[in-house]
Design a protein around this motif. Structure first.
Motif, PDB file in Angstrom:
ATOM      1  N   PHE A 258      36.053  39.916  30.601  1.00  0.00           N
ATOM      2  CA  PHE A 258      35.867  39.602  32.010  1.00  0.00           C
ATOM      3  C   PHE A 258      35.725  38.097  32.223  1.00  0.00           C
ATOM      4  O   PHE A 258      36.366  37.515  33.111  1.00  0.00           O
ATOM      5  N   ARG A 262      38.668  35.523  33.803  1.00  0.00           N
ATOM      6  CA  ARG A 262      38.368  34.792  35.035  1.00  0.00           C
ATOM      7  C   ARG A 262      38.410  33.282  34.818  1.00  0.00           C
ATOM      8  O   ARG A 262      38.803  32.525  35.710  1.00  0.00           O
ATOM      9  N   ALA A 285      31.811  35.768  37.742  1.00  0.00           N
ATOM     10  CA  ALA A 285      31.896  36.721  36.636  1.00  0.00           C
ATOM     11  C   ALA A 285      30.597  36.758  35.835  1.00  0.00           C
ATOM     12  O   ALA A 285      30.183  37.818  35.356  1.00  0.00           O
ATOM     13  N   PHE A 601      32.027  45.308  37.273  1.00  0.00           N
ATOM     14  CA  PHE A 601      33.190  44.416  37.311  1.00  0.00           C
ATOM     15  C   PHE A 601      34.040  44.672  38.551  1.00  0.00           C
ATOM     16  O   PHE A 601      34.448  43.742  39.248  1.00  0.00           O
ATOM     17  N   SER A 605      33.859  42.243  42.040  1.00  0.00           N
ATOM     18  CA  SER A 605      35.104  41.598  42.464  1.00  0.00           C
ATOM     19  C   SER A 605      35.447  41.985  43.897  1.00  0.00           C
ATOM     20  O   SER A 605      35.881  41.146  44.697  1.00  0.00           O
ATOM     21  N   SER A 628      40.178  42.682  39.019  1.00  0.00           N
ATOM     22  CA  SER A 628      39.459  43.282  37.885  1.00  0.00           C
ATOM     23  C   SER A 628      40.238  44.379  37.176  1.00  0.00           C
ATOM     24  O   SER A 628      39.852  44.798  36.088  1.00  0.00           O
TER      25      SER A 628
END
Length: 707
Positions: A258, A262, A285, A601, A605, A628
């Motif tokens: 993640f 990002r 994130a 996540f 997002s 995501s």
């Protein structure tokens, strides 16, 4: 760009600081990794092999009384089976082996008195089997360690067709732990190359793909060293290391995927410097990872409500690995990203284009769900419900001897004793009572229809007597548990029932009693953390419900495979007719812990796009999925591959874990997070993000957008 212009929160400011102080951060983690890593190799021998009991239960009290008053002949006294197909106990070759075994046991400082085989008690009617018992000089964990040392040397004492096998509770846990350790190591060896291959495909670069593995290794080494320190304070189950290994891999990959994804979008898709890109990444994130880690720790801490040393210490071990992985994700990883900068895409296996902030495929999928939510949503919901319904017919029980691989000492000895003395002979019930109640206790045992025979009363120290009652049924049979309950009701008040079968029965009862509480705590606290992260109680509640639905579907699959035996020959195990009783509590917490990663996540997002768009429901749903979706897909693929390698491992316990966790991640990541939750966001629209006014005063505004 200044910190003020970026409007950084606490996590973003931490990320910016680590990005600008790589040497300090790297040096600090080097000290942690080396300092704890030196201790890590010692942890395996320091961890305990027992602890599968209920603290304060009647059976544990009985064991303590028996060990103190009867020379350690409680549950964890050693049981050695000497047998031959073509010789009897009076044969000279058989007698020589018996003498060698007795001498070996008498010379072992971990044991107290040794009881030779006796006709009518521990010599089989056909005289081909003899059982030697030795008292425990130490705790249950000490006796499992003693069994580790003894079983090989005892087996080598056999000769001329006479075989020697160490069995009993200590021998069984020794073989069980060793088989599971071998299976876990085998699975790890298989899963690491598979994991690296999936990560390389996800990132297109060996350098970027290596960062999640770096995070995992650092977290695991630190957790292992910490576990060794913990063993100097209290007994910690060997399972804590096994599960910590798996969780460090799972969460290290999830968090790093993640954050790295990002960061690449922020750095290569804009003109930000590496430090600013790290700050922006961690402000969004990084917050999501922090909240995810909190939900994971909450789920695992709920397991500690079960009053069992093995459960509590295993949960503690996993939580340690989570803490270290989370700390590394929030400090070491951003520092490494800032240091690498443009070199993050080095060693590319294919041309790596500057990644956009969104995945085109995930964006297209989001648009499709927005246009036609009902057909997809109804299909997903129907499939999950169909898979979850069998879970209501799931039966649980304490592990039988079938969890030990065929051919191991304890299983061979167990089978030999049952064939020679009857199905209940491997799980004698040990009744300890004051000497004044000896006749009453023995009579109550003899009257019970579930008791095959009662051994002569044994006087002991402290004015206590021991009555051994052999059930008519196998120790893992439900009927044996019923016999124990009935016997306890009929015995005098001061009499206690112990023994291996009674300890298993008490633990199963404790698990049954605590499972609803554990599930309630996990659900409630997970909801509260999501509300804190999102300030949106509607979507937070639905996220928890869909997690629960995916978990139920995974247990429905487990019912078909492990209870009904569907596909057991393909997976290579012998079904017990039930799922191990510790599965629902442990696996529920673990599934929820991992599933909440994907939930946080996706919804973080989506909330970020909701905030940036000024409250546009479509932008929140499609933008959150586009941002995501690729990460969830890659992380889910890694976890499914990892868990299913455990399903192919030798013993039953890793198979249960691999199948249930693998099925849960497969359903949750691909069916719930990438389909059902986006559909709910589409159907709810602005209501998904609505928040009552009182909540605004109670919950701080934790914004996940960095603009």
């Amino acid at each position: 760009m200044s910190e003020h212009r970026l409007r950084l929160g606490v996590v973003g400011r931490l990320g910016r600081w680590t990005a600008g102080h790589f040497r300090i951060v790297a040096a600090a983690w080097l000290v942690v990794a080396v300092g704890l890593g030196v201790l890590a190799p010692r942890v395996e021998t320091a961890l305990s092999g027992a602890g599968w009991e209920t603290t304060g239960s009647e059976s544990v009290q009985a064991r303590d009384l028996i060990d103190g008053s009867f020379n350690g002949f409680g549950t964890y006294g050693q049981v050695v089976v000497v047998h031959a197909l073509d010789k009897t106990v009076s044969d000279p070759a058989f007698e020589r082996v018996l003498r060698r075994v007795e001498n070996k046991l008498k010379s072992d400082p971990a044991l107290t008195a040794v009881v030779a085989p006796r006709a009518g008690v521990s010599i089989s009617p056909d005289r081909h089997v003899a059982v030697i018992r030795a008292g425990a000089a130490g705790s249950a964990n000490d006796m499992v360690r003693a069994a580790d040392e003894l079983k090989g040397s005892l087996a080598r004492l056999g000769s001329d067709g006479v075989r020697v096998n160490l069995t009993g509770a200590a021998g069984m846990w020794s073989d069980f732990n060793q088989a599971n350790k071998s299976a876990m190591m085998k699975s790890e060896l298989i899963s690491w190359p598979v994991t690296l291959a999936i990560l390389v495909l996800a990132f297109g670069s060996l350098v970027a793909a290596g960062l999640p593995l770096m995070l995992t290794i650092v977290g695991l080494v630190a957790a292992a060293g910490s576990l060794w320190i913990g063993t100097q304070i209290a007994d910690i189950s060997i399972w804590s290391m096994n599960f910590a290994l798996m969780f460090a891999l799972a969460l290290g990959i999830d968090y790093a995927l993640f954050i790295v994804y990002r960061f690449r979008a922020a750095f290569f898709g804009s003109r930000l410097s590496a430090q600013d890109a790290v700050a922006v990444t961690m402000d969004s994130a990084g917050k999501a990872v922090l909240f995810s880690g909190m939900t994971v720790l909450i789920s695992l801490s709920a397991v500690m409500l079960v009053p069992s040393p093995a459960f509590r210490s295993t949960s503690l071990g996993i939580m340690l690995s989570v803490v270290f992985v989370l700390a590394a994700a929030l400090t070491l990883l951003p520092a490494a990203l800032a240091k690498l900068g443009p070199r993050l895409n080095r060693l590319a296996l294919r041309r790596v284009h500057s990644p956009s902030h969104h995945s085109p495929r995930s964006a297209a999928w989001g648009e499709r769900l927005w246009r036609r939510p009902l057909p997809y949503g109804v299909a997903a919901l129907a499939l999950l419900v169909a898979l979850a319904l069998p879970a209501f017919a799931l039966h649980t029980g304490m592990p039988s001897i079938k969890v030990v691989p065929p051919g191991d000492n304890s299983r061979e000895g167990y089978d030999t004793v049952q064939k020679a003395f009857g199905p209940g002979s491997t799980g004698p019930l040990q009744i300890v009572a004051p000497s004044a109640q000896a006749a009453q206790a023995a009579a109550a045992a003899q009257r019970d229809p579930g008791i095959a025979r009662v051994m002569p009363v044994q006087p002991g120290g402290g004015g206590m007597v021991l009555v051994q009652a052999i059930p008519t049924t196998d120790p893992s049979a439900r009927a044996t548990g019923t016999t124990i309950d009935r016997l306890r009701a009929a015995l005098p008040p001061a009499a206690l029932v112990g023994g291996p079968a009674a300890e298993n029965h008490d633990l199963e009862a404790a698990l049954s009693a605590k499972t609803p509480l554990v599930i309630g705590v996990v659900l409630g606290l997970s909801f509260l953390v999501l509300v804190l992260a999102l300030r949106a109680p509607v979507i937070a509640a639905l996220a928890v419900v869909t997690n629960l639905l995916a978990t139920g579907a995974a247990f429905g699959v487990a019912k078909w495979i492990f209870q009904d035996g569907i596909g057991h020959s393909l997976l290579g195990f012998q079904p017990q007719g039930f799922l191990d009783a510790w599965g629902p509590v442990f696996f529920f917490a673990m599934i929820f812990a991992i599933s909440m990663d994907y939930t946080v996540f996706l919804l973080s997002s989506a909330k970020e796009h909701w905030e940036l768009s000024g409250g546009d429901a479509k932008a929140a749903m499609t933008g959150g999925l586009a941002q995501s979706g690729r990460v969830i897909f890659a992380a889910g693929a890694v976890m499914v591959a990892v868990f299913f390698t455990f399903a192919l491992s030798g013993p039953l316990a890793p198979k249960e874990m691999g199948v249930i966790l693998g099925a849960a991640v497969l359903l949750d990541a691909f069916l719930v997070r990438l389909l059902l939750v986006p559909v709910m966001l589409r159907l709810l629209g602005r209501w998904a993000w609505s928040s009552p006014e009182p909540l605004h005063r109670l919950v701080p505004d934790v914004r996940v957008s960095h603009a």
